[in-house]
Design a protein around this motif. Structure first.
Motif, PDB file in Angstrom:
ATOM      1  N   ALA A  60     -53.826 -84.359 -31.513  1.00 54.68           N
ATOM      2  CA  ALA A  60     -53.907 -84.470 -32.973  1.00 54.68           C
ATOM      3  C   ALA A  60     -55.134 -85.290 -33.361  1.00 54.68           C
ATOM      4  N   THR A  61     -55.369 -86.386 -32.609  1.00 56.96           N
ATOM      5  CA  THR A  61     -56.556 -87.213 -32.874  1.00 56.96           C
ATOM      6  C   THR A  61     -57.816 -86.393 -32.643  1.00 56.96           C
ATOM      7  N   LEU A  62     -57.769 -85.584 -31.589  1.00 52.15           N
ATOM      8  CA  LEU A  62     -58.928 -84.728 -31.304  1.00 52.15           C
ATOM      9  C   LEU A  62     -59.218 -83.800 -32.474  1.00 52.15           C
ATOM     10  N   GLY A  63     -58.129 -83.329 -33.080  1.00 58.12           N
ATOM     11  CA  GLY A  63     -58.282 -82.471 -34.264  1.00 58.12           C
ATOM     12  C   GLY A  63     -59.043 -83.203 -35.355  1.00 58.12           C
ATOM     13  N   THR A  64     -58.664 -84.501 -35.562  1.00 58.72           N
ATOM     14  CA  THR A  64     -59.338 -85.321 -36.571  1.00 58.72           C
ATOM     15  C   THR A  64     -60.814 -85.493 -36.219  1.00 58.72           C
ATOM     16  N   LEU A  65     -61.057 -85.647 -34.920  1.00 65.08           N
ATOM     17  CA  LEU A  65     -62.425 -85.921 -34.485  1.00 65.08           C
ATOM     18  C   LEU A  65     -63.306 -84.682 -34.437  1.00 65.08           C
ATOM     19  N   SER A  66     -62.674 -83.512 -34.374  1.00 68.20           N
ATOM     20  CA  SER A  66     -63.419 -82.300 -34.013  1.00 68.20           C
ATOM     21  C   SER A  66     -64.611 -82.007 -34.939  1.00 68.20           C
ATOM     22  N   GLN A 121     -49.835 -87.037 -25.125  1.00 74.25           N
ATOM     23  CA  GLN A 121     -50.865 -86.004 -25.061  1.00 74.25           C
ATOM     24  C   GLN A 121     -50.951 -85.266 -26.401  1.00 74.25           C
ATOM     25  N   THR A 122     -49.783 -85.047 -27.018  1.00 74.61           N
ATOM     26  CA  THR A 122     -49.755 -84.365 -28.318  1.00 74.61           C
ATOM     27  C   THR A 122     -50.516 -85.190 -29.358  1.00 74.61           C
ATOM     28  N   GLU A 123     -50.248 -86.516 -29.304  1.00 74.29           N
ATOM     29  CA  GLU A 123     -50.905 -87.394 -30.265  1.00 74.29           C
ATOM     30  C   GLU A 123     -52.414 -87.373 -30.058  1.00 74.29           C
ATOM     31  N   LYS A 124     -52.794 -87.351 -28.776  1.00 75.35           N
ATOM     32  CA  LYS A 124     -54.211 -87.302 -28.433  1.00 75.35           C
ATOM     33  C   LYS A 124     -54.847 -86.035 -29.002  1.00 75.35           C
TER      34      LYS A 124
END
Lengths: 184, 321
Positions: B61-67, B56-59
């Motif tokens: 972090a990816t969301l941060g990249t995508l935001s 979930q943490t990794e997800k």
């Protein structure tokens, strides 16, 4: 059936009769090289045949033999695993904990113990309703074990076998009425 | 005879004693083994819950990249939906007056002449012909914009939702398409070639596979960053001999032998400190193996990478996902 039960029967026959009687029973109903070891599993039929033969030897009905065996088995098992009993403060506490404590302890010691399903309902301070279910239908042996437990805690117990798997019931219902033994 | 029986009985007692002692040792060992096994089971449960937290943490972090990209994706349709609604606001008084006129006609408070004068005045204020065309256009465009926002949010939610253990007979292609849509902004400067063929339904965890596809596509896109040539990513999905193949190939920087060796290890990353959790490919590996699949990597430094996931077509649910 676990070897420890066979060993209990062996002990009963040897102490109450003779080693020769046990040898004869084995010769008749067990493979030639049979030596019972607690942790191993042996065919249920072997135990039933041995118990049946004991009933013939002592000239008593099989249910009576199984009750006597159950009572003896309680002493035999507690002698081997006295520490399990330390968890109970009396007869009623032990009966109510058969499934949660005793069977859990058995599972720690033996692989695939194939235990009967037992559940208990406390009616009041001197009555417990017990439900027993096992494909082996050794409810008379269970009665003996209950008597053995009562004896250990110096209690009188009366068992009313209200419903029985031997009479087609899906499970046995046993009403236990108990009270302290009166001394003197 | 008695002596012989006594000796026989004593021998029996000795043998019984030996059995008792051995059984006691065995029981002690069995109890120890049971307790160790119990402790191990607890550790496994603990590890599984830690793994879920890591995923979930990794997800996140990816969301941060995508935001930033997602915000941009939402901003465009949002801007014209808002602008159209504002335009409709100007139309509101005309429609309100038309309704008042209609009511007055029904209540017989307006004569035909008065009605004609009122409508003529309104038409001069705001041409009915223009309104008839404009309202439709304004509403259709606003609706289309909101639908786009809805689709983006749906993709985002399906990615961000914690991985559940629900398995269902599903089309893996849907999950891939969802991932591509979610990364639309990230991939806008990339020449994306998709060869998605119809594949049979298979028991899978779509939410988990969605995370796999997002991670693979993002890795491919990031591998192309800084390259002199035009970034190109080729995504292929097809079925062959009871196996589903998903491949993501890029013409980016490629991987060194060392990277290929450690790529699936948790916390291994080639990104600078502070960027990337190092969990992306470890999670991809975990999810693919949970689906009884395998991952193959073809890569050469300077010429790009191709990651191929081979998943069996499952017609029955797996218990361990």
């Amino acid at each position: 059936m676990k070897g420890i039960i066979f060993r209990g029967l062996e002990e009963l026959v040897v102490t109450s009769h003779d080693i020769a009687v046990w040898e004869k029973l084995l010769e008749k109903h067990a493979p030639a090289d049979r030596v019972y070891v607690s942790a191993k599993n042996y065919p249920d039929e072997e135990l039933f045949a041995l118990a049946q033969e004991v009933a013939i030897v002592v000239d008593k009905p099989l249910p009576d033999v199984l009750r006597t065996f159950g009572e003896f088995l309680f002493t035999y098992l507690t002698h081997k695993h006295r520490e399990i009993l330390d968890q109970f403060d009396g007869f009623s506490s032990l009966i109510m904990s058969i499934d949660t404590v005793i069977h859990a302890e058995v599972a720690k010691l033996y692989h695939e113990p194939n235990l009967p399903e037992i559940r208990c309902e406390r009616i009041d301070d001197s009555h417990i309703l017990m439900f027993y279910c096992s494909k082996r239908k050794l409810c008379f042996c269970a009665e003996g074990l209950i008597h053995g437990a009562a004896e250990y805690y110096q209690m009188n117990v009366n068992i009313e076998h209200q419903k029985c798997m031997h009479q087609g019931a899906a499970e046995c219902t046993l009403l236990l009425s108990f009270g302290e033994k009166k001394h003197g | 005879m008695v002596k012989s029986t006594d000796e026989y009985y004593r021998a029996y007692l000795r043998e019984k004693q030996a059995r008792d002692e051995l059984e006691q040792i065995l029981e002690e060992k069995t109890r120890e083994l049971y307790q160790s096994n119990k402790a191990l089971e607890e550790k496994i449960t603990q590890l599984q819950s830690q793994q879920a937290v890591l995923m979930q943490t990794e997800k996140m972090a990816t969301l941060g990249t995508l935001s930033a990209g997602v915000a941009h994706e939402i901003n465009n349709p949002l801007a014209y939906a808002m602008s159209n609604l504002e335009s409709l606001n100007y139309v509101k008084p005309v429609i309100a007056e038309l309704l008042v006129i209609a009511k007055n006609v029904l209540d017989e408070k307006l004569s035909p002449e008065e009605l004609h004068i009122a409508l003529h005045r309104l038409n001069q204020q705001q041409s009915f012909d223009f309104l008839l065309g404009d309202i439709d256009e304004l509403l259709d465009d606003a609706q289309e914009g909101l639908k786009r926002i809805g689709a983006i949010v749906k993709n985002l939610l399906s990615f961000a939702r914690p991985k559940n253990n629900l398995l269902a007979m599903a089309d893996i292609g849907e999950s891939l398409e969802g991932a591509i849509k979610l990364l639309h902004n990230q991939l806008k400067n990339t020449h994306l070639i998709c060869n998605i063929q119809p594949i049979p339904l298979s028991y899978c965890n779509l939410a988990a596979l969605n995370q796999v596809f997002v991670n693979l596509l993002l890795n491919a896109q990031q591998a192309c960053e800084g390259s002199v040539q035009k970034a190109e990513i080729v995504v292929e999905l097809f079925c062959e001999q009871d196996s589903i193949y998903l491949s993501v190939a890029d013409n980016g920087c490629g991987m060194s032998e060392q990277t290929k060796e450690h790529i699936f290890e948790p916390f291994f990353t080639t990104k600078p400190v502070g960027q990337g959790t190092g969990m992306g490919m470890a999670i991809v590996y975990g999810i693919i193996t949970e689906h009884q699949g395998v991952i193959m990597i073809e890569s050469a430094q300077g010429s790009g990478s191709k990651i191929v996931c081979k998943l069996p077509v499952l017609t029955e649910p797996l218990n361990n996902i």
